[in-house]
Design a protein around this motif. Structure first.
Motif, PDB file in Angstrom:
ATOM      1  N   LEU A 728     -62.064 -24.597  72.686  1.00  0.00           N
ATOM      2  CA  LEU A 728     -62.187 -25.732  73.598  1.00  0.00           C
ATOM      3  C   LEU A 728     -61.949 -27.045  72.869  1.00  0.00           C
ATOM      4  O   LEU A 728     -62.375 -27.218  71.720  1.00  0.00           O
ATOM      5  CB  LEU A 728     -63.576 -25.758  74.224  1.00  0.00           C
ATOM      6  CG  LEU A 728     -64.035 -24.510  75.008  1.00  0.00           C
ATOM      7  CD1 LEU A 728     -65.484 -24.686  75.434  1.00  0.00           C
ATOM      8  CD2 LEU A 728     -63.145 -24.262  76.214  1.00  0.00           C
ATOM      9  N   ASP A 729     -61.320 -28.008  73.538  1.00  0.00           N
ATOM     10  CA  ASP A 729     -61.290 -29.356  72.987  1.00  0.00           C
ATOM     11  C   ASP A 729     -62.656 -29.977  73.202  1.00  0.00           C
ATOM     12  O   ASP A 729     -63.476 -29.477  73.998  1.00  0.00           O
ATOM     13  CB  ASP A 729     -60.173 -30.183  73.637  1.00  0.00           C
ATOM     14  CG  ASP A 729     -60.347 -30.323  75.147  1.00  0.00           C
ATOM     15  OD1 ASP A 729     -61.257 -31.041  75.580  1.00  0.00           O
ATOM     16  OD2 ASP A 729     -59.574 -29.664  75.892  1.00  0.00           O
ATOM     17  N   THR A 730     -62.925 -31.086  72.533  1.00  0.00           N
ATOM     18  CA  THR A 730     -64.269 -31.664  72.562  1.00  0.00           C
ATOM     19  C   THR A 730     -64.690 -32.087  73.965  1.00  0.00           C
ATOM     20  O   THR A 730     -65.832 -31.852  74.388  1.00  0.00           O
ATOM     21  CB  THR A 730     -64.348 -32.864  71.610  1.00  0.00           C
ATOM     22  OG1 THR A 730     -64.074 -32.421  70.273  1.00  0.00           O
ATOM     23  CG2 THR A 730     -65.725 -33.496  71.641  1.00  0.00           C
ATOM     24  N   ALA A 731     -63.785 -32.698  74.737  1.00  0.00           N
ATOM     25  CA  ALA A 731     -64.132 -33.153  76.087  1.00  0.00           C
ATOM     26  C   ALA A 731     -64.526 -31.981  76.982  1.00  0.00           C
ATOM     27  O   ALA A 731     -65.508 -32.042  77.738  1.00  0.00           O
ATOM     28  CB  ALA A 731     -62.969 -33.922  76.698  1.00  0.00           C
ATOM     29  N   THR A 732     -63.766 -30.884  76.889  1.00  0.00           N
ATOM     30  CA  THR A 732     -64.076 -29.706  77.716  1.00  0.00           C
ATOM     31  C   THR A 732     -65.372 -29.059  77.256  1.00  0.00           C
ATOM     32  O   THR A 732     -66.184 -28.610  78.081  1.00  0.00           O
ATOM     33  CB  THR A 732     -62.927 -28.689  77.636  1.00  0.00           C
ATOM     34  OG1 THR A 732     -61.704 -29.324  78.036  1.00  0.00           O
ATOM     35  CG2 THR A 732     -63.197 -27.498  78.546  1.00  0.00           C
ATOM     36  N   LEU A 733     -65.579 -29.023  75.942  1.00  0.00           N
ATOM     37  CA  LEU A 733     -66.827 -28.472  75.404  1.00  0.00           C
ATOM     38  C   LEU A 733     -68.024 -29.193  75.990  1.00  0.00           C
ATOM     39  O   LEU A 733     -68.970 -28.564  76.484  1.00  0.00           O
ATOM     40  CB  LEU A 733     -66.823 -28.595  73.878  1.00  0.00           C
ATOM     41  CG  LEU A 733     -68.145 -28.266  73.181  1.00  0.00           C
ATOM     42  CD1 LEU A 733     -68.413 -26.769  73.240  1.00  0.00           C
ATOM     43  CD2 LEU A 733     -68.137 -28.762  71.737  1.00  0.00           C
ATOM     44  N   VAL A 734     -68.016 -30.506  75.945  1.00  0.00           N
ATOM     45  CA  VAL A 734     -69.142 -31.295  76.443  1.00  0.00           C
ATOM     46  C   VAL A 734     -69.309 -31.113  77.949  1.00  0.00           C
ATOM     47  O   VAL A 734     -70.431 -31.008  78.453  1.00  0.00           O
ATOM     48  CB  VAL A 734     -68.953 -32.785  76.087  1.00  0.00           C
ATOM     49  CG1 VAL A 734     -70.021 -33.639  76.761  1.00  0.00           C
ATOM     50  CG2 VAL A 734     -68.987 -32.976  74.579  1.00  0.00           C
ATOM     51  N   ARG A 735     -68.200 -31.055  78.668  1.00  0.00           N
ATOM     52  CA  ARG A 735     -68.275 -30.884  80.121  1.00  0.00           C
ATOM     53  C   ARG A 735     -68.933 -29.547  80.474  1.00  0.00           C
ATOM     54  O   ARG A 735     -69.769 -29.470  81.374  1.00  0.00           O
ATOM     55  CB  ARG A 735     -66.876 -30.961  80.726  1.00  0.00           C
ATOM     56  CG  ARG A 735     -66.861 -30.902  82.247  1.00  0.00           C
ATOM     57  CD  ARG A 735     -65.538 -31.405  82.830  1.00  0.00           C
ATOM     58  NE  ARG A 735     -64.408 -30.601  82.382  1.00  0.00           N
ATOM     59  CZ  ARG A 735     -63.477 -31.035  81.531  1.00  0.00           C
ATOM     60  NH1 ARG A 735     -63.564 -32.264  81.034  1.00  0.00           N
ATOM     61  NH2 ARG A 735     -62.471 -30.258  81.192  1.00  0.00           N
TER      62      ARG A 735
END
Length: 859
Positions: A728-735
């Motif tokens: 996952l990229d960081t934005a998707t991880l956090v989401r």
């Protein structure tokens, strides 16, 4: 005794003096049996009957209207004339008239005295000064609340049931609270000496100070406070507010002046039908003396009310009062206490079994007959989970097992508890005389929910002490009939935790009172109050020590620190991702040295400081906040830590910046309240030095991004986390983490870790992926917005206390004394402090110095 036939009842005028709980119950019982009797009630107070059992809840935000047992409209509907603020001065039995202070005169055919009792104020010189108050009525509570606004130290004279309730009220008002008891122990009537001593120790760990074997000789002007209590042993105690709660006396003055028989030590003498020495006058409740006994609990008063109502309506009634069980279970200042039957073992030949758990602070005692076959009494402090079972053994003469001690000894893992089934004749609710057979009968008619059972049978609507037993009986009976048992949070809410969260969100409910008024019943308990506190925090994220919330919190949340076994507290500042500067490290060391605190590196890469007294917490917090620290929420059901390795910044194997990611994640979710504690970790590569796969939320770096794991935990039942998504990229991880956490908060039961939640979730991991990734339920936008609200409303709770003078008062237990808490003693080991053992305390070991608050320090 003159009795009333229903055919002639219309001619009879029943006059009731007193509108307390017992007086009101009598009117209810009378109207259930007859709607033709003329009934008038004279009430000396300005309020309709209210619940004295839960009187102290007024200080935690419960309004007076919620304490009311009925309304003025109820009296009108039931054709009962109610006269409020009507004080009776005289009874004239010859003319059957009652004379009131305002000049009105009321006639009667039958007069019922339900005048109750009044607080006993010891004849201490100085007891009539301003701010020397009693704890009995709603008006008394208003006076206490007003006095507390200009007070810092409160002293309760009396260490019985009422005294400890009064102490709880002062503590809720934020006062430094002391309890002064003449006897050598607390609750001497209900508890033996060992239990009384344990109760005192447990209460003192909560920040109150207990003074036993103290005789107050005078209340004089104080030096630094309003007053000074002078004791017979030459010692003294400063106070701003003195609260007398040293027992009650029956209000029998009217009866005595009217020539009725009154006991030598007070109380209106009654027979088994509640009749006084006058054929037309009756007495019930705390003013009545039956066989030289005064009954100070509500259940016996209710029994008298039923007896009298039945006899007034039915001349052939054989219902009589033959005494009552005085067993009691309650929670005093957060400490569970139970007393059953012959708690002191006064019965000839009685044998006692005692079990003590010093680690958990539990004390259990059984008193059995000489032949070991009958349970005579019991004492429970710290854990009352088996109170209902033991009470039924006493009330129903249930034969004891061959080894009675099994009833109080803890069961081993996997060990089956002794078989126990109540007979149908067992009394479930003594207040309303409801037997198990009555519950079964209600179920037979199709009633299968707790609220309806209560409404139908009145069980658990008196003092509430049988609520847990009632639910247990209902659940067992439903299971035996093949009915699925509901998942109601507790007897006060016929909703699950998830349903309550939904109601709070949809209806914009902001406090416990609004929720229980609209969707619950009663005043709440130790189950629903902290659960609702967590739900409110998860939705609105308001300060947990706000007046409307503070009374709901568990001990640790109440003081924003972890209470330890000796009554001291530990402090854990946030160290996001385990990263800390040398300057901050030095500050922690300086604070630990200044306050002589024990230091321990935690498994979550933080530093835990042990041994702080309650009044030291704000001082230590201020120093930490000045250095750039904030609360680590180690005390809350919330995010604890995000563990990390050093990642690609330092490690030659690292593929991503695990430290930076861990800090960002911890800063995002800090303070988010949830069904249970949450632990996270971020590892910089698959070597997994941060042990991310044993956490609720685990993140492991890959060359393409991040792998996300969910539902792991260590502890007593370790579980390996499940792989949720990869690269996952960081934005998707956090989401995804946002959505998983919010879905967990919305759907998990109370005190359920993510591991158990995931295992119980229908569809398991695949279902969770469908909800979070594919938006299967169409709620992802809602989950995203809810998390954004929580993230955007974060505030450090330590700083919030320091900025709030009202909240700050809760942490000032020894403001006007240099004396340290005698229960908190330390000895040195491995160059640091540790709590002294009981043997060391008894041996007067050297006490390690601890810092006291000086005048001029933090206000």
């Amino acid at each position: 005794m003159q009795l009333v036939d229903e055919s002639d009842a219309v001619k009879s005028n029943v006059l009731v003096i007193g509108n307390g709980m017992v007086g009101h119950h009598f009117i209810e019982q009378l109207r259930q049996r007859s709607d033709v009797l003329s009934v008038t009630v004279l009430c000396g107070e300005k309020h309709v009957a209210y619940d004295r059992v839960y009187l102290s809840s007024y200080f935690s935000g419960t309004p007076m209207a919620e304490l009311a047992l009925s309304t003025e409209e109820w009296y009108q509907i039931n054709n009962v004339r109610l006269e409020l603020d009507c004080w009776v001065d005289k009874i004239e039995p010859e003319s059957k008239q009652v004379f009131c202070r305002d000049g009105r005169i009321f006639k009667y055919d039958h007069l019922v005295l339900a005048t109750g009792s009044y607080p006993f104020v010891p004849p201490i010189p100085g007891n009539e000064q301003p701010n020397c108050l009693v704890y009995r009525t709603l008006e008394d509570l208003k006076a206490i609340e007003q006095s507390a606004k200009t007070s810092e130290v409160g002293v309760v004279i009396g260490g019985g049931l009422l005294g400890l309730e009064a102490a709880n009220a002062l503590e809720q008002l934020g006062l430094t609270t002391h309890v002064v008891e003449f006897a050598p122990q607390l609750m001497a009537v209900q508890l033996d000496s060992a239990a009384g001593e344990l109760l005192a120790r447990k209460i003192e760990k909560l920040g109150l100070t207990v003074h036993t074997a103290k005789s107050t000789q005078a209340i004089i002007n104080g030096d630094r406070n309003r007053y000074k209590l002078q004791f017979s042993d030459g010692t003294s105690l400063d106070a701003d507010l003195v609260l007398f709660s040293a027992g009650i006396r029956p209000y029998d003055q009217l009866a005595k002046a009217a020539g009725l028989n009154v006991g030598a030590r007070g109380g209106i003498v009654i027979d088994d039908a509640c009749q006084t020495s006058d054929n037309n006058i009756f007495a019930i409740g705390e003013c009545a003396l039956w066989q030289n006994r005064i009954f100070g609990l509500v259940a016996p008063g209710y029994q008298m009310a039923r007896v009298l109502a039945d006899n007034l309506v039915d001349s052939k009634s054989k219902l009589r009062f033959f005494g009552a069980d005085m067993s009691t279970k309650l929670k005093l200042l957060g400490v569970e206490v139970g007393s059953i039957g012959d708690a002191h073992g006064k019965t000839d030949g009685a044998l006692s079994y005692v079990y003590t758990d010093p680690k958990l602070g539990n004390y259990k005692k059984l008193v059995v007959s000489a032949n070991g076959k009958k349970l005579l009494g019991a004492v429970l402090v710290g854990d009352t989970s088996n109170y209902d079972t033991l009470l039924q053994y006493v009330l129903n003469d249930i034969p004891l097992p061959a080894q009675p001690e099994q009833l109080i000894l803890p069961t081993q893992t996997g060990e089956k508890a002794a078989e126990f089934r109540l007979p149908d004749s067992a009394t479930i609710c003594s207040c309303h005389n409801v037997a198990k057979s009555d519950i079964i009968g209600a179920i037979d008619t199709g009633i299968c929910d707790l609220a309806s059972i209560k409404s139908c049978t009145k069980a658990a609507t008196g003092c509430g002490g049988c609520s847990a037993l009632l639910k247990s009986v209902l659940d067992d009976e439903l299971r035996s009939r093949g009915v699925n048992v509901n998942n109601h949070l507790c007897e006060h809410f016929a909703h699950s935790r998830q349903s309550l969260l939904h109601l709070i969100q949809v209806e914009g409910i902001t406090n416990f009172y609004q929720l229980i008024t609209k969707h619950g019943k009663g005043h709440g308990c130790e189950i629903c109050k902290p659960t609702v506190a967590s739900l409110l925090a998860s939705v609105h994220n308001e300060f947990v020590l706000k007046k409307s919330h503070v009374g709901l919190q568990d001990t640790n949340d109440t003081f924003l620190a972890n209470m330890q076994k000796d009554g001291s507290y530990s402090i854990v500042p946030r160290i996001a991702g385990g990263e800390i500067t040398p300057e901050k490290l030095i500050v922690i060391g300086q604070i630990a040295k200044q306050f002589n605190l024990y230091c321990k590196i935690t498994g979550g890469q933080r530093i835990d400081l042990f041994g702080a007294r309650l009044e030291q917490l704000p001082q230590i917090w201020q120093l930490l906040i000045d250095a750039g620290f904030e609360t680590g929420h180690a005390y809350g059901k919330s995010l604890r830590t995000v563990k990390s390795c050093v990642g690609s910044t330092w490690c030659r194997y690292g593929v991503q910046d695990s430290v930076g990611q861990a800090i960002a994640i911890e800063d995002r979710y800090k303070g988010v309240r949830s069904p249970h504690k949450i632990k996270m970790a971020v590892s910089g590569c698959t070597r997994e030095c941060a042990e991310a796969q044993s956490k609720d939320i685990g993140v492991i770096a890959t060359e393409k991004g991040w792998n996300l794991y969910v539902g792991g935990n260590g502890g007593m039942r370790p579980r390996h986390a499940d792989l949720f998504a990869t690269d996952l990229d960081t934005a998707t991880l956090v989401r995804y983490i946002d959505r998983i956490l919010m879905f967990y908060i919305k759907t998990a039961d109370r005190l359920t870790r993510t591991s158990v939640w995931l295992e119980k979730l229908e569809g398991g991991l695949d279902y969770l992926k469908a909800v979070v990734i594919q938006d299967h339920l169409g709620i992802c936008d809602e989950l995203d917005q809810q998390m954004l609200k929580l993230v955007g409303t974060y505030r450090c709770e330590w700083k919030a206390v320091l900025d709030d003078p009202v909240a700050l008062k809760r942490f000032r237990h020894f403001v006007n004394s240099d004396k340290i808490d005698p229960n908190i003693l330390f000895v040195e080991e491995r160059s640091q402090i540790r709590p002294a053992t009981q043997a060391e305390k008894q041996g007067f070991q050297q006490q390690i110095s601890i810092i006291s608050i000086n005048e001029g320090t933090l206000a």
